[in-house]
Enzyme design. Structure first.
Site, short mmCIF file in Angstrom:
data_model
loop_
_atom_site.label_atom_id
_atom_site.label_comp_id
_atom_site.label_asym_id
_atom_site.label_seq_id
_atom_site.Cartn_x
_atom_site.Cartn_y
_atom_site.Cartn_z
CG ASP A 114 11.52 35.11 -26.58
OD1 ASP A 114 12.37 35.39 -25.70
OD2 ASP A 114 11.29 35.85 -27.56
N GLY A 129 4.10 43.59 -29.10
CA GLY A 129 5.09 44.55 -29.55
C GLY A 129 5.93 45.16 -28.45
CB SER A 138 8.02 36.41 -25.16
OG SER A 138 9.39 36.63 -25.28
CB SER A 139 2.79 38.86 -27.28
OG SER A 139 3.36 39.43 -28.45
CD GLU A 155 8.53 33.90 -33.05
OE1 GLU A 155 8.86 35.10 -32.99
OE2 GLU A 155 7.93 33.30 -32.14
CB THR A 211 23.32 35.12 -25.19
OG1 THR A 211 22.11 35.18 -24.40
CG2 THR A 211 24.18 36.33 -24.87
CG ASP A 212 18.11 33.34 -27.92
OD1 ASP A 212 18.75 34.13 -28.66
OD2 ASP A 212 16.86 33.29 -27.91
CD GLU A 221 17.54 40.55 -24.27
OE1 GLU A 221 16.88 39.55 -24.63
OE2 GLU A 221 17.37 41.12 -23.18
#
Length: 399
Positions: free
Chosen positions: A181, A131, A135-136, A169, A44-45, A42
């Site tokens: 994501d 929410g 990853s919606s 995004e 980390t990307d 998490e």
């Protein structure tokens, strides 16, 4: 537990019929892209590190038809209001367009990349909880990108589509997310977790057959909605970048776990002892150790020692809670109650400040763990969480 999400294929006819009722003609095609849950790795990307997500059966389904007049019409079955009508050549980044900014941003990003994308009519329906840290938004972007890729015959790879969606995004919506994501939504395969190297976007599909080991992965949606556009995510990203600069590396990926202790000492020498410097050290400690946790989980999966991965998940939660400080009381309670109820390990997943947690559990005891979490939430006065089993599902596709 909550009933499984309907398969995207089951929703296709209904979404197509809604498109026809809305626009007065049939769509050219139907596309779907899944949400994701991240097993480990998490924040980390964007540090060019490693992540290990899997696609969910929950999807955004898009009925789309090409238009050649530059008009972009967008409608969501899940959002209030009617059709949002825009013009492809006049799309403006950071214009606060609500949900419509995500698909509109994809059109903008494709055009910015030199692709002759004009208009489209789009109708969307989602089973990805908004929410919930699943990853919606990425599913919405990738479904739109894949549809336009097909309709305009752009010939883009899944990697390229994910990068387009990420740019939408980052630069159009204004959320400085990494690419995990979008890559998970675009490139995951059923029955596998995606070992993604976020530096070169190389992937390895790692088999994940939990049922063969008598296990399952629970997702607990706390129903506390997170909002990554509020600055907290950007602040942590900036802190990680400051740490990398102070250590003389391009990204924290380049700090070996074996050298973490000495790296933290160098940061103390370089940045001093103030509260801002202390935050940077915490962020660096989390990222470097979480990259190492991804490697540990991969090794355990490859060795067939899946149960031992539970302890690594719990370690990851402690780091997210104490070093990155992106947890919340509800997420901490999920982890505590799940482990007390028999889970092998649990951690929050996603951007934090709400959203969801995952728990690795014995399949025979899954309902007991879910009930333990529900009882703990009731005793704390929290809203009842939504609990379901995560199945490693297929990535984006045309239906």
């Amino acid at each position: 537990m909550t009933a499984p999400a309907p398969a995207a294929e089951e929703s296709a006819a209904a979404v197509a019929a809604e498109f026809t009722a809305l626009y007065g003609y049939e769509p050219t095609g139907i596309w779907a892209a899944p949400g994701r849950v991240n097993l480990i790795g998490e924040y980390t990307d964007f540090n060019e590190g490693f992540v290990l997500p899997l696609a969910l059966p929950h999807t955004v389904v898009a009925a789309v038809a090409r238009r050649d007049d530059g008009v972009l019409r967008l409608h969501s079955a899940d959002a209030a209001g009617g059709v949002v009508e825009l013009t492809a050549h006049s799309l403006t980044p950071l214009s606060d367009g609500g949900w419509a900014a995500y698909p509109a941003g994809v059109v903008w990003a494709l055009r910015e990349a030199g692709h002759a994308v004009g208009g489209a009519d789009v109708h969307l329906a989602s089973t990805v909880p908004a929410g919930a840290g699943l990853s919606s938004s990425a599913a919405l972007e990738v479904a739109t990108a894949l549809a336009l890729n097909d309709l305009y015959e752009l010939g883009l790879s899944r990697r390229e589509l994910a990068l387009v969606a990420q740019r939408a995004e980052n630069d159009f919506v204004g959320v400085p997310c990494g690419v995990m994501d979008q890559m998970a939504s675009a490139a995951c395969e059923a029955g596998h977790v995606l070992h993604l190297d976020c530096r070169d976007l190389s992937v390895r599909q790692v088999p994940l057959d939990l049922s063969a080991h008598g296990l399952c992965l629970l997702v607990v949606d706390t129903r506390v909605e997170h909002e990554l556009g509020d600055g907290a995510y950007a602040e942590r990203r900036a802190g990680c970048e400051a740490g990398a600069r102070a250590l003389g590396v391009s990204h924290l990926r380049d700090v070996p776990f074996a050298e973490l202790r000495s790296a933290l000492g160098r940061l103390r020498d370089e940045l001093g002892e103030g509260p801002d410097a202390e935050k940077v050290r915490r962020y660096v400690r989390h990222v470097v150790s979480d990259d190492h946790r991804v490697e540990r989980v991969i090794s355990l999966l490859d060795a067939g020692d899946v149960r031992a991965a539970g302890d690594v998940l719990t370690e990851g939660h402690v780091s997210l809670r104490d070093d990155l400080r992106i947890s919340c009381p509800e997420l901490d309670l999920v982890v505590e109650a799940a482990r007390a109820g028999g889970a092998l390990g649990a951690r929050m997943t996603g951007g934090g400040f709400g959203g969801s947690a995952v728990a690795l559990v014995e399949a025979a005891g899954a309902e007991g763990v879910a009930e333990a979490v529900r009882e703990a939430f009731a005793a704390a006065g929290f809203a009842e969480p939504r609990v379901f089993v995560a199945e490693a599902s297929a990535g984006a596709r045309r239906l």
